[in-house]
Design a protein around this motif. Structure first.
Motif, short mmCIF file in Angstrom:
data_model
loop_
_atom_site.label_atom_id
_atom_site.label_comp_id
_atom_site.label_asym_id
_atom_site.label_seq_id
_atom_site.Cartn_x
_atom_site.Cartn_y
_atom_site.Cartn_z
N THR A 63 0.68 -1.22 0.07
CA THR A 63 0.18 -0.09 0.01
C THR A 63 1.00 1.29 -0.02
OG1 THR A 63 -0.01 0.09 2.54
CG2 THR A 63 -1.74 -1.22 1.37
N ASP A 91 1.03 3.43 2.40
CA ASP A 91 1.54 3.34 3.71
C ASP A 91 2.85 2.79 3.81
OD1 ASP A 91 1.29 4.05 6.74
OD2 ASP A 91 1.07 1.88 6.93
N ARG A 142 4.75 11.56 -0.56
CA ARG A 142 3.28 11.51 -0.75
C ARG A 142 2.65 12.02 -2.19
NH1 ARG A 142 -0.27 10.38 4.18
NH2 ARG A 142 -1.79 11.44 2.93
N THR A 202 -9.90 2.65 2.11
CA THR A 202 -10.60 3.77 3.14
C THR A 202 -9.78 4.98 3.02
OG1 THR A 202 -9.36 2.78 5.02
CG2 THR A 202 -11.27 1.91 4.40
N SER A 203 -8.52 5.12 2.50
CA SER A 203 -7.91 6.30 2.62
C SER A 203 -6.72 6.41 1.57
CB SER A 203 -7.05 6.75 3.89
OG SER A 203 -6.31 5.50 4.31
N THR A 204 -6.09 7.29 1.34
CA THR A 204 -5.04 7.45 0.45
C THR A 204 -3.75 6.29 0.69
OG1 THR A 204 -5.31 9.61 -0.25
CG2 THR A 204 -3.03 8.76 -0.93
N ARG A 263 -4.52 2.77 -0.04
CA ARG A 263 -4.62 2.29 -1.46
C ARG A 263 -3.53 1.27 -1.87
NH1 ARG A 263 -3.12 7.14 -5.01
NH2 ARG A 263 -4.82 8.10 -3.87
#
Length: 738
Positions: free
Chosen positions: A152, A154, A171, A193-195, A198
């Protein structure tokens, strides 16, 4: 130990994945030392993958034949990562400098999409599960989610960045306008649910490119053709390998040089630019695009615009894949059938914006191929970009001879037969090429030793399919000069007219008149005379003699009460006829080509505009145009000055009427002994058209009575024909026939 250059993608990826393993191990070791050895992560992980299994997977570092241990300390891992970075960089550099000049797929990707170091490492992370499924377990373990088998955003930030400041800056690489997100990663399905959550999945084409599993994007098949060195993916070339010989012929050498300099300048500077090639179908637009790309040592991706669908999402997807493929393979994009995007009411006009955005973002060179010249506003050109327009004009007679000879060169006899086609047909380079290929197939099918003239004629005829039948009726020429009954001087004029087409090669080509005349190189004739004197038959004779198709223009489909519509119809007719070299036969043309009148109202004004427009189109047309009129005095004098040959069809005298009576009967027709052609010619003063009607009606009468055609039937039929014109046949000596 002296380092050796990489020689394959496998060698490079082995080192890249070994480095990835070290980076993962380093992050795990950091976490262990920071949080302690006792179960540093969620204990649920151990139910699915143990710490020992993670370490075992990391020891399988992807290096061929190696099962080496991981460095025991963080410092050792850092040293090995740094050392491996140096080794990879050195071996890549050696590979580029080697004789072969090999460059890995990853480095080509980085260069063409201008990726930074972080983005390059993200690509390696995202590719790893495609290379070895062990990374699915590792990523699930690292993300505390066994269902998360892909890295992801993250995880990439935590694994590849050393601190929060670096993560914050990195980012930006995942924004929509950045190359990583726009071109390389698969579209986000919207489940994240969020960047940060992803998933990073590479597009399938990027995977196949990096693993060197696919030469080009298979999803573009049917829409896009790939040419390299002027040859397509199947090893076929439209010019049959004779491009170098054809280039100086198809377009001036100076224009070729200008086109190449224009392309080189904008490719080198990365400036957005459009090279617009326009000309009639078959004029060589695609051939020039292929050889321009080949001269620049770049592949060409040629999109067939008319193959795209009106369905928005599919078309946008194809365009996106095309432009990405161009960047991926360092290709030049060409769009054939650009007219489909230029038409104001076309279904594809909306996609000009997509094309314009690609040019603006990539700074690339686009080859735009269309039949019509386009205005700046019609082309997908962003502001501050440059357009270079090149018109591909029809080849001269001499150039057509050379094209037929070059492509038809099989033997001396075949070459001579092919060259003779330039006198009969007005074809574009593409049509000539296809005609020759068709002729050779016909000759091979018939087992001929070489391609003969009849094969070339049939091959050329196949290229003459057009849309003239919408506004004209195709004539079926059956008559020859032997069937045409006219005074000798009139027949000589008609033969002279045909010779002007037969020998145009010598006059316009060899003798150089083509360079002296910018227009007026076609053949225009006027046939003037009373109805039924043979004007339509003469048009068929000319078509038969020249071996060309002839079309009788339907005036009801041409003349319109709406302003400008007549000119549009005429423009379409002449344009289509020019493309196919058809003979245009305007019957009763005084209705359309009448004398220009004094302007008394708006109707007179626009009628004169139509007449003037026809004058212009007649002069521009390089084929054969024939005007037939019953009243020559009604034809505007300006037309007569521009007519090459005027043939007057006189009302036949008794001598010519007798010939007409005799030639009207086929040899197989049974004739009674009482038929007196001389008497019929002397006593029935009608034109050839009326004689044809009389003979045909008499034949049906005789067939119904079961006897040969005799004077009884001929006289009765003549009386019927004369009644149509208000005349009466009075002759007591013929009453005995009834």
């Amino acid at each position: 130990m002296k380092l050796q250059p990489y020689t394959s993608g496998f060698e490079h990826w082995s080192d890249e994945l070994r480095k990835l393993d070290l980076m993962i191990a380093f992050k795990l070791q950091c976490k262990i030392e920071l949080e302690g050895d006792e179960n540093p992560l969620d204990p649920m992980r151990g139910l699915l993958i143990t710490d020992d299994e993670v370490m075992r997977l990391l020891r399988t570092n992807g290096k061929a034949g190696s099962n080496g241990e991981l460095p025991p300390t963080l410092a050792g891992m850092q040293d090995e990562i740094a050392e491996l970075n140096e080794v990879i960089a050195e071996r890549l550099s050696l590979a580029v400098e080697s004789t072969a000049g090999w460059q890995s797929a990853l480095m080509r990707l980085v260069k063409r999409f201008k990726l930074n170091r972080f983005e390059q490492e993200v690509i390696v992370m995202a590719l790893a599960p495609e290379y070895n499924r062990k990374y699915e377990k590792l990523y699930g373990y690292l993300q505390d989610d066994v269902t998360s088998k892909l890295p992801t955003v993250d995880l990439a930030l935590r694994l590849l960045c050393d601190n929060e400041s670096e993560r914050y800056a990195a980012r930006s690489s995942f924004q929509a306008e950045q190359p990583l997100q726009r071109w390389l990663l698969a579209a986000d399905e919207g489940d994240a649910t969020s960047t940060l959550a992803r998933p990073l999945r590479l597009d399938g084409r990027i995977v196949s490119f990096l693993l060197e599993a696919e030469r080009s994007d298979g999803r573009l098949e049917g829409w896009v053709s790939r040419f390299e060195g002027g040859v397509n993916g199947d090893g076929e070339s439209e010019d049959d390998g004779k491009g170098e010989e054809l280039q100086p012929l198809l377009i001036g050498a100076s224009k070729q040089g200008e086109m190449r300099r224009f392309a080189e300048l904008h490719l080198e500077a990365g400036k957005p630019a459009v090279l617009h090639l326009y000309g009639a179908g078959g004029s060589g637009k695609q051939l020039h695009a292929k050889h321009l790309a080949a001269s620049l040592n770049r592949p060409l991706l040629l999109l067939q615009g008319d193959s795209l669908e009106a369905e928005r999402m599919k078309t946008v997807t194809v365009l996106h894949q095309l432009f990405r493929e161009a960047k991926l393979t360092d290709s030049i994009v060409g769009i054939a059938g650009g007219d489909h995007f230029m038409a104001p009411d076309g279904k594809l006009t909306m996609y000009r914006t997509v094309i314009e955005q690609w040019i603006r973002r990539s700074g690339g060179l686009l080859l735009w191929l269309s039949r019509e010249r386009a205005h700046y506003s019609e082309l997908p050109v962003p502001s501050r970009s440059v357009i270079y327009q090149v018109e591909l004009t029809p080849p001269t007679i001499e150039e057509q001879r050379m094209l037929w000879r070059i492509w038809g060169e099989e033997s001396a006899a075949a070459s001579e037969s092919a060259e003779a086609m330039a006198d009969k047909f007005r074809l574009s380079p593409g049509q000539i090429n296809r005609a020759v290929l068709e002729a050779k197939r016909l000759a091979e099918h018939e087992g001929a030793d070489y391609t003969e003239e009849v094969h070339f004629e049939r091959g050329a005829a196949v290229q003459l399919n057009h849309e003239l039948e919408k506004k004209a009726k195709k004539l079926n020429p059956r008559y020859t000069f032997e069937d045409l009954i006219l005074p000798h001087e009139h027949l000589d004029l008609l033969r002279q007219a045909c010779n002007m087409m037969k020998y145009r090669r010598d006059v316009y080509g060899t003798w150089g008149f083509d360079r002296k005349l910018s227009y007026g190189k076609g053949l225009s004739m006027m046939f003037a005379g009373p109805p039924g004197t043979g004007k339509t038959m003469a048009a068929e004779v000319a078509a038969n003699e020249l071996g060309l198709e002839a079309y009788k223009i339907d005036l009801s489909q041409v003349i319109s009460k709406y302003i400008g519509e007549t000119e549009k119809n005429l423009h379409d007719i002449f344009k289509e006829a020019q493309r196919t070299n058809a003979i245009l036969f305007f019957d009763e043309s005084d209705a359309l080509f009448g004398k220009r009148s004094e302007v008394k109202d708006a109707h007179d004004k626009y009628a004169n505009v139509e007449t003037a427009y026809l004058l212009q189109k007649m002069e521009e047309y390089e084929g054969v145009s024939i005007l037939a009129t019953n009243f020559q005095q009604n034809i505007d004098d300006a037309f007569l000055r521009r007519i090459n040959i005027v043939v007057k069809f006189p009302f036949p005298d008794a001598e010519h009427r007798e010939k007409l009576w005799r030639t009207m009967f086929p040899a197989a027709t049974p004739l009674a002994s009482d038929v007196d052609f001389a008497a019929l010619a002397a006593r029935i003063e009608v034109a050839g058209g009326n004689i044809k009607n009389i003979v045909l009606t008499a034949a049906f009468m005789a067939a119904a009575a079961g006897r040969p055609v005799g004077m009884r039937e001929l006289v009765a039929s003549a009386r019927q024909e004369l009644k149509k014109t208000g005349k009466i046949l009075v002759n007591s000596e013929w009453d005995s026939f009834f």
